[in-house]
Design a protein around this motif. Structure first.
Motif, PDB file in Angstrom:
ATOM      1  N   PRO A  23       2.097   8.562  -4.416  1.00  0.00           N
ATOM      2  CA  PRO A  23       1.187   8.483  -5.422  1.00  0.00           C
ATOM      3  C   PRO A  23       0.015   7.657  -5.311  1.00  0.00           C
ATOM      4  O   PRO A  23      -0.261   7.147  -4.144  1.00  0.00           O
ATOM      5  N   SER A  24      -0.889   7.839  -6.077  1.00  0.00           N
ATOM      6  CA  SER A  24      -2.262   7.012  -5.564  1.00  0.00           C
ATOM      7  C   SER A  24      -1.754   5.418  -5.831  1.00  0.00           C
ATOM      8  O   SER A  24      -0.912   5.177  -6.852  1.00  0.00           O
ATOM      9  N   ALA A  25      -2.355   4.525  -5.158  1.00  0.00           N
ATOM     10  CA  ALA A  25      -1.924   3.292  -5.200  1.00  0.00           C
ATOM     11  C   ALA A  25      -2.467   2.267  -6.283  1.00  0.00           C
ATOM     12  O   ALA A  25      -3.158   1.293  -5.969  1.00  0.00           O
ATOM     13  N   ASN A  26      -2.162   2.725  -7.409  1.00  0.00           N
ATOM     14  CA  ASN A  26      -2.500   2.057  -8.375  1.00  0.00           C
ATOM     15  C   ASN A  26      -1.299   1.772  -9.609  1.00  0.00           C
ATOM     16  O   ASN A  26      -0.662   2.741  -9.461  1.00  0.00           O
ATOM     17  N   LYS A  27      -1.470   0.864 -10.493  1.00  0.00           N
ATOM     18  CA  LYS A  27      -0.560   0.687 -11.709  1.00  0.00           C
ATOM     19  C   LYS A  27      -0.578   2.124 -12.233  1.00  0.00           C
ATOM     20  O   LYS A  27      -1.575   2.616 -12.560  1.00  0.00           O
TER      21      LYS A  27
ATOM     22  N   THR B 152      -6.990   2.944 -12.849  1.00  0.00           N
ATOM     23  CA  THR B 152      -8.004   3.705 -11.962  1.00  0.00           C
ATOM     24  C   THR B 152      -7.642   3.912 -10.520  1.00  0.00           C
ATOM     25  O   THR B 152      -7.143   2.755 -10.136  1.00  0.00           O
ATOM     26  N   SER B 153      -7.859   4.860 -10.091  1.00  0.00           N
ATOM     27  CA  SER B 153      -7.153   5.091  -8.740  1.00  0.00           C
ATOM     28  C   SER B 153      -8.136   4.201  -7.666  1.00  0.00           C
ATOM     29  O   SER B 153      -9.208   4.081  -7.914  1.00  0.00           O
ATOM     30  N   PRO B 154      -7.461   3.730  -6.659  1.00  0.00           N
ATOM     31  CA  PRO B 154      -8.170   2.830  -5.540  1.00  0.00           C
ATOM     32  C   PRO B 154      -8.933   3.723  -4.470  1.00  0.00           C
ATOM     33  O   PRO B 154      -8.124   4.398  -4.125  1.00  0.00           O
TER      34      PRO B 154
ATOM     35  N   VAL C 280      -4.318  10.535 -21.693  1.00  0.00           N
ATOM     36  CA  VAL C 280      -4.534   9.218 -21.194  1.00  0.00           C
ATOM     37  C   VAL C 280      -4.164   8.814 -19.958  1.00  0.00           C
ATOM     38  O   VAL C 280      -3.036   8.986 -19.526  1.00  0.00           O
ATOM     39  N   HIS C 281      -5.023   8.625 -19.065  1.00  0.00           N
ATOM     40  CA  HIS C 281      -4.765   8.222 -17.587  1.00  0.00           C
ATOM     41  C   HIS C 281      -5.782   7.904 -17.085  1.00  0.00           C
ATOM     42  O   HIS C 281      -7.166   7.815 -17.516  1.00  0.00           O
ATOM     43  N   TYR C 282      -5.811   7.071 -15.797  1.00  0.00           N
ATOM     44  CA  TYR C 282      -6.889   6.607 -14.897  1.00  0.00           C
ATOM     45  C   TYR C 282      -7.740   5.552 -15.928  1.00  0.00           C
ATOM     46  O   TYR C 282      -8.949   5.668 -16.130  1.00  0.00           O
ATOM     47  N   GLN C 283      -7.234   4.877 -16.535  1.00  0.00           N
ATOM     48  CA  GLN C 283      -7.688   4.028 -17.424  1.00  0.00           C
ATOM     49  C   GLN C 283      -8.270   2.793 -16.827  1.00  0.00           C
ATOM     50  O   GLN C 283      -7.660   2.067 -16.147  1.00  0.00           O
TER      51      GLN C 283
ATOM     52  N   ILE D  80     -12.028  11.284  -5.215  1.00  0.00           N
ATOM     53  CA  ILE D  80     -11.269  11.791  -6.543  1.00  0.00           C
ATOM     54  C   ILE D  80      -9.949  12.557  -5.664  1.00  0.00           C
ATOM     55  O   ILE D  80     -10.121  13.224  -4.802  1.00  0.00           O
ATOM     56  N   GLU D  81      -9.023  12.600  -6.526  1.00  0.00           N
ATOM     57  CA  GLU D  81      -7.800  13.047  -6.134  1.00  0.00           C
ATOM     58  C   GLU D  81      -7.871  14.574  -5.845  1.00  0.00           C
ATOM     59  O   GLU D  81      -8.576  15.330  -6.316  1.00  0.00           O
ATOM     60  N   SER D  82      -6.629  14.884  -4.970  1.00  0.00           N
ATOM     61  CA  SER D  82      -6.957  16.584  -4.598  1.00  0.00           C
ATOM     62  C   SER D  82      -6.683  17.619  -5.676  1.00  0.00           C
ATOM     63  O   SER D  82      -6.266  17.281  -6.792  1.00  0.00           O
TER      64      SER D  82
ATOM     65  N   ILE E  63       7.247  -0.382  -8.361  1.00  0.00           N
ATOM     66  CA  ILE E  63       6.263  -0.863  -8.158  1.00  0.00           C
ATOM     67  C   ILE E  63       5.065  -0.411  -9.261  1.00  0.00           C
ATOM     68  O   ILE E  63       4.184  -1.218  -9.654  1.00  0.00           O
ATOM     69  N   LYS E  64       5.021   0.792  -9.131  1.00  0.00           N
ATOM     70  CA  LYS E  64       3.727   1.702 -10.109  1.00  0.00           C
ATOM     71  C   LYS E  64       4.289   1.251 -11.578  1.00  0.00           C
ATOM     72  O   LYS E  64       3.145   1.720 -12.344  1.00  0.00           O
ATOM     73  N   LYS E  65       5.378   1.064 -11.925  1.00  0.00           N
ATOM     74  CA  LYS E  65       5.864   1.342 -13.258  1.00  0.00           C
ATOM     75  C   LYS E  65       5.639   2.810 -13.751  1.00  0.00           C
ATOM     76  O   LYS E  65       5.112   2.899 -14.803  1.00  0.00           O
TER      77      LYS E  65
END
Ligand code: TXA
Ligand code: MG
Length: 319
Positions: free
Chosen positions: A137-141, A145-147, A223-226, A174-176, A50-52
């Motif tokens: 994991p965070s519920a985003n692709k 950007t994290s939800p 590159v992350h959280y784009q 913001i994540e742990s 789902i997240k790819k």
């Protein structure tokens, strides 16, 4: 598939879905997680699909109580118990050696496992009813950007998961903090709300921050959280000087600006906690607006702002 929003009254439905091997979104105090029963391999595989997300990027295991630590981790050092007792439930993830029986699907085939007890009443109740761990994991692709709200989860995953457990907006945003306890000395792999100072106060000695690692994990990628719109970090002076009338630029700032010419200004709280709570929500709002880029006023370059600066640097456009 229709994605249902489940309220607290439907907690049993969330438990039923997880037991059936489904993947659902759950609230935590940091960001929303994409949850699966940690004992079901097929359910864990669904998270990656789902997240790819690449299979070698490990997941965090969420527990309901500290007594379950030994089910998953091996050779637990006394300082891990000390830190867990000080900060759990809460936004501190500990990396420990995994038990040999724990599937490598969770850990990206590494011999270590990341664990935390999240601080959200609904998810704690869910963990208790489920009776085992939840990987999330965070519920985003992957790379998005994290939800921090059910609406953000829907934006990225609507129709791909059967349900979102609605726990309202996330308290911290913001994540742990991730602390690796499997090296010679404790190392912070990802800064978060629990600061190095707070951890040092419990341990009684200094710890290392952000040591570059060659581990192929999302926290270590440049590159992350784009967000969908390219994001640039600028000084207040550059924002005021270089923005021209007619530019479709959104501005995220925390200082007072003298000259305003752009179509969208979002004023952030000037304290770290307030800023952190609002930043992902702000980036999601801008994604929905008709601008073509985002200029973010560079937050203070002090250790207090480590986690915010880490996420913004990773969200920034890289040519
Ligand atoms: O606040 C949070 O931590 C949220 C909520 C849902 O709990 N979760 C989260 O998960 O941020 P995710 O998948 O977006 O980020 C997990 C991070 C990754 O950066 C990964 O590198 C790290 O945890 N991680 C997981 N297992 C690890 C391990 N064994 N060793 C080192 N890092 C690990
Ligand atoms: Mg993430």
């Amino acid at each position: 598939m229709n994605t249902k929003i489940l309220s607290e009254q439907s907690l049993d439905e969330a438990v039923r879905l997880l037991k059936k091997g489904e993947v659902i979104a759950i609230p935590t105090e940091t960001v929303y997680g994409l949850a699966a029963d940690a004992t079901q391999i097929e359910a864990i595989n669904k998270i990656f699909a789902i997240k790819k997300r690449p299979a070698n990027h490990p997941l965090i295991l969420h527990l309901g109580d500290i007594g379950q630590l030994e089910v998953w981790a091996d050779n637990i050092p006394p300082l891990a118990v000390q830190l867990a007792q000080s900060f759990w439930p809460g936004p501190l993830t500990l990396v420990l050696n995994k038990r040999p029986s724990v599937t490598g699907k969770i850990t990206g085939n590494q011999s270590t496992i990341a664990l935390r007890i999240p601080k959200h009443p609904l998810t704690l109740a869910l963990l208790k009813k489920l009776g085992t761990g939840i990987v999330a994991p965070s519920a985003n692709k992957h790379k998005k950007t994290s939800p921090t709200s059910p609406a953000h989860v829907l934006k990225g995953l609507s129709g791909e998961i059967p349900a979102i457990l609605d726990g309202g907006p996330c308290e911290l945003g913001i994540e742990s903090t991730i602390l690796d306890l499997t090296q010679d000395r404790p190392i912070i792999l990802r800064p978060g709300t629990i600061s190095a100072k707070e951890i040092e106060a419990v341990l009684g000695y200094p710890i290392e921050m952000n040591v570059p690692s060659d581990k192929k994990v999302p926290g270590n990628m440049a590159v992350h959280y784009q967000p969908d719109k390219p994001l640039y970090l600028l000084t207040k002076r550059a924002i005021e000087r270089e923005l021209l009338p007619g530019m479709l630029t959104a501005i995220i700032h925390y200082s007072e600006l003298t000259y305003k010419k752009g179509p969208l200004y979002i004023k952030m709280p000037s304290d770290r906690a307030g800023y952190a709570k609002k930043i992902y929500q702000t980036l999601h709002t801008i994604d929905e607006s008709p601008v073509d880029k985002v200029w973010v006023e560079q937050p203070p370059n002090t250790s207090e702002w480590d986690d915010v600066n880490d996420r913004l640097t990773k969200a920034a456009y890289k040519p």
